[in-house]
Each structure stands twice: as C-alpha cells, then as structure tokens.
Design a protein around this motif. Sequence first.
Motif, PDB file in Angstrom:
ATOM      1  N   ARG A 189       0.826  -1.206   0.000  1.00 47.88           N
ATOM      2  CA  ARG A 189       0.000   0.000   0.000  1.00 47.88           C
ATOM      3  C   ARG A 189       0.859   1.255   0.000  1.00 47.88           C
ATOM      4  O   ARG A 189       0.524   2.258  -0.651  1.00 47.88           O
ATOM      5  N   ALA A 190       1.961   1.211   0.727  1.00 47.59           N
ATOM      6  CA  ALA A 190       2.878   2.352   0.732  1.00 47.59           C
ATOM      7  C   ALA A 190       3.460   2.573  -0.657  1.00 47.59           C
ATOM      8  O   ALA A 190       3.555   3.706  -1.135  1.00 47.59           O
ATOM      9  N   ALA A 191       3.849   1.498  -1.318  1.00 41.36           N
ATOM     10  CA  ALA A 191       4.400   1.619  -2.664  1.00 41.36           C
ATOM     11  C   ALA A 191       3.371   2.226  -3.617  1.00 41.36           C
ATOM     12  O   ALA A 191       3.699   3.078  -4.451  1.00 41.36           O
ATOM     13  N   ALA A 192       2.122   1.790  -3.480  1.00 38.27           N
ATOM     14  CA  ALA A 192       1.063   2.300  -4.358  1.00 38.27           C
ATOM     15  C   ALA A 192       0.617   3.705  -3.981  1.00 38.27           C
ATOM     16  O   ALA A 192       0.074   4.436  -4.815  1.00 38.27           O
ATOM     17  N   LEU A 233      15.004  -2.425   2.676  1.00 40.98           N
ATOM     18  CA  LEU A 233      14.503  -1.706   1.501  1.00 40.98           C
ATOM     19  C   LEU A 233      15.049  -2.329   0.221  1.00 40.98           C
ATOM     20  O   LEU A 233      14.314  -2.503  -0.760  1.00 40.98           O
ATOM     21  N   SER A 234      16.315  -2.684   0.241  1.00 39.42           N
ATOM     22  CA  SER A 234      16.918  -3.327  -0.926  1.00 39.42           C
ATOM     23  C   SER A 234      16.201  -4.634  -1.249  1.00 39.42           C
ATOM     24  O   SER A 234      15.922  -4.942  -2.419  1.00 39.42           O
ATOM     25  N   ARG A 280      10.129   3.237   2.758  1.00 35.73           N
ATOM     26  CA  ARG A 280      11.126   3.449   3.798  1.00 35.73           C
ATOM     27  C   ARG A 280      10.470   3.898   5.106  1.00 35.73           C
ATOM     28  O   ARG A 280      10.847   3.457   6.194  1.00 35.73           O
ATOM     29  N   ASP A 281       9.469   4.761   5.014  1.00 41.30           N
ATOM     30  CA  ASP A 281       8.766   5.227   6.208  1.00 41.30           C
ATOM     31  C   ASP A 281       8.142   4.056   6.973  1.00 41.30           C
ATOM     32  O   ASP A 281       8.194   4.010   8.211  1.00 41.30           O
ATOM     33  N   VAL A 282       7.543   3.131   6.238  1.00 41.71           N
ATOM     34  CA  VAL A 282       6.937   1.954   6.869  1.00 41.71           C
ATOM     35  C   VAL A 282       8.011   1.092   7.517  1.00 41.71           C
ATOM     36  O   VAL A 282       7.878   0.645   8.669  1.00 41.71           O
ATOM     37  N   ILE A 283       9.079   0.845   6.806  1.00 50.63           N
ATOM     38  CA  ILE A 283      10.160   0.006   7.320  1.00 50.63           C
ATOM     39  C   ILE A 283      10.747   0.597   8.594  1.00 50.63           C
ATOM     40  O   ILE A 283      11.015  -0.119   9.571  1.00 50.63           O
ATOM     41  N   ALA A 314       7.579   6.383  -4.219  1.00 48.79           N
ATOM     42  CA  ALA A 314       7.060   5.122  -3.682  1.00 48.79           C
ATOM     43  C   ALA A 314       8.080   4.475  -2.742  1.00 48.79           C
ATOM     44  O   ALA A 314       7.735   3.972  -1.670  1.00 48.79           O
ATOM     45  N   VAL A 315       9.342   4.504  -3.116  1.00 45.56           N
ATOM     46  CA  VAL A 315      10.393   3.936  -2.272  1.00 45.56           C
ATOM     47  C   VAL A 315      10.505   4.715  -0.964  1.00 45.56           C
ATOM     48  O   VAL A 315      10.693   4.128   0.112  1.00 45.56           O
TER      49      VAL A 315
END
Length: 279
Positions: free
Chosen positions: A166-169, A225-226, A254-257, A249-250
């Motif tokens: 969802r974060a990516a989208a 992330l990688s 990152r915020d979620v991670i 999107a990345v």
Amino acid sequence: MAEPTPASPDWAKASGDVWARRWQQTDRGLEPLQAPLVLAVAERARGGSFKAFDIGCGPGSTTIAMAETFPEAAIIACDISEALAKVARQRTAEIERVQVIVGDAEAVVATQAPVDVFFSRHGVMFFSDAVQAFRTIRGAASDSGSLVFSCFQHWDLNPWASELARAAAGKSLPEPGREPGGFAFADPVYVEQLLSASEWRDAECRAVQFSYTMGEGDSPVEDALSFTTEIGPAARVLESLPEGERDAAVDRMRDVIERHVDGNAVVFPSAAWIWRATA
C-alpha cells in the motif's frame, strides 16, 4: 471491482533467478516456520525409512531440516527454477539421501511414486489449477501418505506485504484473491475445500504467528529496503508504476520500514498456516 494486480512471478526464469540471488534473505524471513513445519511432518511421518518429496524446494532449507530430523528418509527436492535448484543442489551435495531435480512438481511426482510424505514451505500456492495439482500429488502418494505444507494467513496479518504494498502504491489496495500467488491459500475454508476435492482427507490447519525479519546488520533499513524493492508484493507494485513515480514510492516504503526497526533489525509480525492431510 478489484483493481488489476501485477502479473504473477515467473518462477522458472526471472523471479526464480532473483530469489536464488536473495535466498539467504528470503530464508531469514521464513526461518521461524521451519521448526513447526518439520514438527508437523514428524507427527504424520512413519518411523524408520520413508520417501519424502519437497514441493517447491527453493534453496533447499526445508529439505536440509528434514534430512537432519529424519536420518533414514530419502528426500526428493523439486523446484521449477533452475537457479534455485542449483543452490539447493550445492547445499545438499554432502547428503547422499537427497536428490534435487528441476521441474514442475505436478509433472514430476508420478515418476517418484509412491511417496510417503509430501511437504512444502510456501511452495504450493502457485499452481494454475490447485485441485488438479493436489489430485495429481495425491495419486503419487503411498497408501499411508501424507501432505504437510505452510502458507500465509490473511494479507492484513502480514504487514510486511500489505503495508509495504500500500505504501508503494500510495493508496489502499484490494487484498489478493485466489489467483496463484503468496496469499492464494489465506482462507482456510477454501483450502479445506481444495484438499477435499482433490481426494485428500482429514485436512487440518494450525495457526502460527512469527516474526518476519526483513533487514538486519549495520544498516537494517537499507537492507530491508533493498530486499523488498526486489521481492514481494511491494516490489511488483513498484514495477507497475511509471518510472517517475518510483522514487516517491520507495520513500513511502522506507517510512513503513523505519516504524518496524527493532535494534539492529527490521522485524514485521507475520502469520501462517501449517496444513496437514492424509492420502
């Protein structure tokens, strides 16, 4: 109506190559499932020597765990990806009782019959026709044969997938359906119906909650992330975006991670099913 989702991974070629290159990171995430999966096999396997078949063996980790637990078992490890099978072959080279073969398990099992135990760590959710595949596997089982496999529970119980996708989208996404993929078997009622229709009996599942380690080391966020930009639902969302939207999107990923950092690791809650059935 659900939005269209990116195409399923091509395990025989490109996706299998990526997973082979990243096998240590994928293993790191799923390693907590190893013990409950092998225990479930132990509860069904007969004593002494028997023949087992690993469906979608990947880099061979579950095959190795089985070989260590059952020193008299002969194990066939099968994967459709040449690259993953190569890793499995290298890792099991010193275990004479293990044979690694490349191919679609559904097409291969008949040549290995009768099999006493079929097992799989997250390798059975990708058949184009699950009933037909499980029926074919059932046909290769011995009279007292059993089937043991793991699969993910609901999408929302696995935020390493749902939150990151969802974060990516950058928006809400529909949960995956029953098309071949990592969450195809999330609904236990549906899976029980599949197994019954394919002539497996006494099917039962056990819920397993575990910690999915996505990143670790000196730079756990960058490690995670990688990994997740190459493998998993978020990676497929990322691939579907116009190139100009990917950097943003990345950043959202990152915020979620970063919210899941625990010391020197990135750890997400995760949930799976361990299924058992009898021929």
